[in-house]
Design a protein around this motif. Structure first.
Motif, PDB file in Angstrom:
ATOM      1  N   VAL A   1       3.507   4.383   7.579  1.00 23.45           N
ATOM      2  CA  VAL A   1       2.998   3.624   6.431  1.00 23.45           C
ATOM      3  C   VAL A   1       1.597   3.122   6.724  1.00 23.45           C
ATOM      4  O   VAL A   1       0.709   3.178   5.865  1.00 23.45           O
ATOM      5  N   MET A   2       1.356   2.660   7.956  1.00 22.31           N
ATOM      6  CA  MET A   2       0.021   2.193   8.334  1.00 22.31           C
ATOM      7  C   MET A   2      -0.991   3.329   8.245  1.00 22.31           C
ATOM      8  O   MET A   2      -2.094   3.147   7.724  1.00 22.31           O
ATOM      9  N   LYS A   3      -0.619   4.510   8.720  1.00 24.13           N
ATOM     10  CA  LYS A   3      -1.526   5.661   8.636  1.00 24.13           C
ATOM     11  C   LYS A   3      -1.822   6.024   7.186  1.00 24.13           C
ATOM     12  O   LYS A   3      -2.951   6.352   6.838  1.00 24.13           O
ATOM     13  N   ARG A   4      -0.809   5.952   6.343  1.00 22.11           N
ATOM     14  CA  ARG A   4      -0.996   6.242   4.921  1.00 22.11           C
ATOM     15  C   ARG A   4      -1.929   5.207   4.286  1.00 22.11           C
ATOM     16  O   ARG A   4      -2.800   5.544   3.500  1.00 22.11           O
ATOM     17  N   LEU A   5      -1.749   3.961   4.651  1.00 22.91           N
ATOM     18  CA  LEU A   5      -2.602   2.890   4.146  1.00 22.91           C
ATOM     19  C   LEU A   5      -4.055   3.126   4.541  1.00 22.91           C
ATOM     20  O   LEU A   5      -4.967   2.999   3.721  1.00 22.91           O
ATOM     21  N   ILE A   6      -4.263   3.494   5.787  1.00 23.19           N
ATOM     22  CA  ILE A   6      -5.618   3.766   6.269  1.00 23.19           C
ATOM     23  C   ILE A   6      -6.230   4.940   5.509  1.00 23.19           C
ATOM     24  O   ILE A   6      -7.386   4.886   5.083  1.00 23.19           O
ATOM     25  N   ALA A   7      -5.446   5.995   5.307  1.00 22.46           N
ATOM     26  CA  ALA A   7      -5.939   7.163   4.561  1.00 22.46           C
ATOM     27  C   ALA A   7      -6.283   6.790   3.123  1.00 22.46           C
ATOM     28  O   ALA A   7      -7.328   7.188   2.602  1.00 22.46           O
ATOM     29  N   GLU A   8      -5.426   6.023   2.488  1.00 20.91           N
ATOM     30  CA  GLU A   8      -5.650   5.619   1.096  1.00 20.91           C
ATOM     31  C   GLU A   8      -6.867   4.709   0.965  1.00 20.91           C
ATOM     32  O   GLU A   8      -7.598   4.776  -0.020  1.00 20.91           O
ATOM     33  N   SER A   9      -7.086   3.848   1.943  1.00 14.04           N
ATOM     34  CA  SER A   9      -8.203   2.909   1.858  1.00 14.04           C
ATOM     35  C   SER A   9      -9.549   3.629   1.879  1.00 14.04           C
ATOM     36  O   SER A   9     -10.527   3.119   1.338  1.00 14.04           O
ATOM     37  N   GLY A  10      -9.600   4.806   2.473  1.00 10.85           N
ATOM     38  CA  GLY A  10     -10.835   5.577   2.499  1.00 10.85           C
ATOM     39  C   GLY A  10     -11.189   6.201   1.158  1.00 10.85           C
ATOM     40  O   GLY A  10     -12.316   6.630   0.949  1.00 10.85           O
ATOM     41  N   ASN A  11     -10.240   6.211   0.228  1.00 11.82           N
ATOM     42  CA  ASN A  11     -10.462   6.819  -1.086  1.00 11.82           C
ATOM     43  C   ASN A  11     -10.899   5.820  -2.150  1.00 11.82           C
ATOM     44  O   ASN A  11     -11.052   6.184  -3.302  1.00 11.82           O
ATOM     45  N   ILE A  12     -11.096   4.567  -1.795  1.00  9.46           N
ATOM     46  CA  ILE A  12     -11.424   3.529  -2.761  1.00  9.46           C
ATOM     47  C   ILE A  12     -12.926   3.508  -3.002  1.00  9.46           C
ATOM     48  O   ILE A  12     -13.718   3.395  -2.063  1.00  9.46           O
ATOM     49  N   CYS A  13     -13.316   3.595  -4.270  1.00  5.61           N
ATOM     50  CA  CYS A  13     -14.738   3.598  -4.619  1.00  5.61           C
ATOM     51  C   CYS A  13     -15.128   2.369  -5.439  1.00  5.61           C
ATOM     52  O   CYS A  13     -16.227   1.862  -5.322  1.00  5.61           O
ATOM     53  N   ASN A  14     -14.223   1.900  -6.282  1.00  4.01           N
ATOM     54  CA  ASN A  14     -14.466   0.776  -7.169  1.00  4.01           C
ATOM     55  C   ASN A  14     -14.620  -0.516  -6.354  1.00  4.01           C
ATOM     56  O   ASN A  14     -13.828  -0.783  -5.455  1.00  4.01           O
ATOM     57  N   GLU A  15     -15.629  -1.314  -6.659  1.00  3.72           N
ATOM     58  CA  GLU A  15     -15.898  -2.543  -5.893  1.00  3.72           C
ATOM     59  C   GLU A  15     -14.748  -3.545  -5.976  1.00  3.72           C
ATOM     60  O   GLU A  15     -14.387  -4.172  -4.981  1.00  3.72           O
ATOM     61  N   HIS A  16     -14.155  -3.693  -7.136  1.00  2.49           N
ATOM     62  CA  HIS A  16     -13.009  -4.600  -7.292  1.00  2.49           C
ATOM     63  C   HIS A  16     -11.834  -4.137  -6.428  1.00  2.49           C
ATOM     64  O   HIS A  16     -11.203  -4.948  -5.746  1.00  2.49           O
ATOM     65  N   GLU A  17     -11.561  -2.846  -6.442  1.00  4.28           N
ATOM     66  CA  GLU A  17     -10.468  -2.303  -5.637  1.00  4.28           C
ATOM     67  C   GLU A  17     -10.750  -2.461  -4.145  1.00  4.28           C
ATOM     68  O   GLU A  17      -9.840  -2.713  -3.368  1.00  4.28           O
ATOM     69  N   LYS A  18     -12.018  -2.339  -3.749  1.00  4.95           N
ATOM     70  CA  LYS A  18     -12.381  -2.530  -2.348  1.00  4.95           C
ATOM     71  C   LYS A  18     -12.046  -3.945  -1.888  1.00  4.95           C
ATOM     72  O   LYS A  18     -11.556  -4.149  -0.793  1.00  4.95           O
ATOM     73  N   LYS A  19     -12.295  -4.923  -2.749  1.00  2.00           N
ATOM     74  CA  LYS A  19     -11.980  -6.316  -2.409  1.00  2.00           C
ATOM     75  C   LYS A  19     -10.472  -6.508  -2.281  1.00  2.00           C
ATOM     76  O   LYS A  19     -10.003  -7.235  -1.402  1.00  2.00           O
ATOM     77  N   MET A  20      -9.718  -5.862  -3.153  1.00  2.00           N
ATOM     78  CA  MET A  20      -8.264  -5.942  -3.076  1.00  2.00           C
ATOM     79  C   MET A  20      -7.773  -5.316  -1.773  1.00  2.00           C
ATOM     80  O   MET A  20      -6.902  -5.858  -1.103  1.00  2.00           O
ATOM     81  N   VAL A  21      -8.335  -4.155  -1.416  1.00  3.45           N
ATOM     82  CA  VAL A  21      -7.967  -3.463  -0.183  1.00  3.45           C
ATOM     83  C   VAL A  21      -8.289  -4.338   1.027  1.00  3.45           C
ATOM     84  O   VAL A  21      -7.495  -4.434   1.961  1.00  3.45           O
ATOM     85  N   GLU A  22      -9.432  -4.991   1.017  1.00  6.07           N
ATOM     86  CA  GLU A  22      -9.801  -5.877   2.116  1.00  6.07           C
ATOM     87  C   GLU A  22      -8.779  -6.997   2.286  1.00  6.07           C
ATOM     88  O   GLU A  22      -8.384  -7.317   3.408  1.00  6.07           O
ATOM     89  N   SER A  23      -8.349  -7.582   1.178  1.00  2.79           N
ATOM     90  CA  SER A  23      -7.371  -8.665   1.233  1.00  2.79           C
ATOM     91  C   SER A  23      -6.040  -8.187   1.789  1.00  2.79           C
ATOM     92  O   SER A  23      -5.462  -8.816   2.687  1.00  2.79           O
TER      93      SER A  23
END
Length: 86
Positions: A33-55
């Motif tokens: 699950v952690m590996k999947r999370l890391i892979a998914e986080s690299g696909n985020i482009c939207n600034e709002h979504e990036k902030k959500m991912v950071e949190s």
């Protein structure tokens, strides 16, 4: 007395593929699950979504320190995980 709406989510029963971000909110995360999370986080482009991912990443990484330490030894994972912490 006021009623407080409450929803309980059993993260262990959610599918990894469809609910990786919700499954990340646990202190018992599995390495897959952690590996999947890391892979998914690299696909985020939207600034709002990036902030959500950071949190979510901050909560997840702090709650799963032992898993993080184990994964740091894996080839290439240390660098990827450091990017998540930024």
């Amino acid at each position: 007395m006021p009623v407080l709406p409450l929803q309980v989510i059993v993260t262990g029963e959610l599918e990894n593929e469809a609910h990786v971000w919700i499954r990340a909110l646990t202190d018992k995360m599995e390495e897959a699950v952690m590996k999947r999370l890391i892979a998914e986080s690299g696909n985020i482009c939207n600034e709002h979504e990036k902030k959500m991912v950071e949190s979510i990443s901050e909560v997840t990484l702090n709650a799963n320190i032992r898993l993080i330490q184990k994964m740091r030894g894996d080839a290439g994972m240390g660098e990827v995980m450091m990017k998540l912490r930024k």
